[in-house]
Write an enzyme that holds these catalytic residues in place. Structure first.
Site, PDB file in Angstrom:
ATOM      1  CB  SER A 126      -0.942   0.009   1.201  1.00 53.29           C
ATOM      2  OG  SER A 126      -1.806  -1.088   1.165  1.00 53.29           O
ATOM      3  CG  HIS A 177      -2.251   3.835   3.465  1.00 55.82           C
ATOM      4  ND1 HIS A 177      -3.606   3.601   3.338  1.00 55.82           N
ATOM      5  CD2 HIS A 177      -1.649   2.628   3.356  1.00 55.82           C
ATOM      6  CE1 HIS A 177      -3.808   2.307   3.168  1.00 55.82           C
ATOM      7  NE2 HIS A 177      -2.636   1.697   3.183  1.00 55.82           N
TER       8      HIS A 177
END
Length: 198
Positions: A126, A177
């Site tokens: 991610s 993230h």
């Protein structure tokens, strides 16, 4: 830009790095799913465990990019690669694309190591994928209305939704993230501003 119409052989030929990343995802997930505790042992070996990184296992800043916690995790990240990475590999070229992808992922893992407690552990692509989102954001920031319509109408809303969902979803490495996204934006600003001057 994001609609995939290629055959499998064309996809592999046009986007070799993305294809290899997808293959690695599959192989690593199969390995970490092996029965008898072996799969869990492999996952433990690949995970970004902050305390072990601090003890010198710096390879754990890289290996989590290729490992995933469960089937949904690997499918979601692989699907994101299939949708959003090919256009960037075509735009940047295979070598620059993999350098940017890995750099964003490593920066995301370094941020996790620095900002999260020693017992914190994580896996997943991610951070690197949010780095790709950051590249799209950089294109939009530089070119504004001159950016491709798909970036303005598709990617910008996806980036906003993804960031918001990051803070409202459980078992998400928020640090990775956000760090990956910021890294991607700054890397993209550097790359595309240079290209704009040429």
């Amino acid at each position: 830009m994001f609609l995939r119409t290629e055959s499998l052989s064309q996809f592999i030929r046009f986007y070799p790095v993305v294809s290899v990343l997808i293959l690695i995802h599959a192989i690593v997930f199969i390995a970490t799913s092996l029965p008898g505790g072996l799969g869990n042992e492999i996952l433990f070996t690949l995970a970004g465990i902050n305390g072990l990184i601090s003890e010198g296992e710096y390879y754990r800043l890289v290996t989590p990019i290729f490992a995933h916690a469960d089937l949904f995790h690997v499918l979601f990240n692989t699907f994101s690669l299939v949708l959003f990475a090919p256009a960037l590999e075509r735009l940047l070229g295979s070598v620059q694309f993999i350098v940017v992808y890995m750099l964003a992922g490593i920066i995301a893992n370094v941020a996790t190591w620095v900002l999260q407690p020693p017992f914190y552990s994580s896996v997943g692509a991610s951070g690197a994928i949010f780095g790709l989102f950051g590249l799209y954001a950089a294109i939009w920031l530089i070119y504004k209305q001159g950016a491709p319509m798909e970036i303005r109408q598709v990617m910008v809303p996806i980036i906003v939704i993804s960031v918001v969902m990051t803070f409202f979803s459980s078992n998400i490495n928020v640090t990775a993230h956000i760090a990956g996204l910021i890294a991607g934006i700054f890397i993209g600003l550097f790359i595309f501003q240079q290209r704009r001057r040429e």
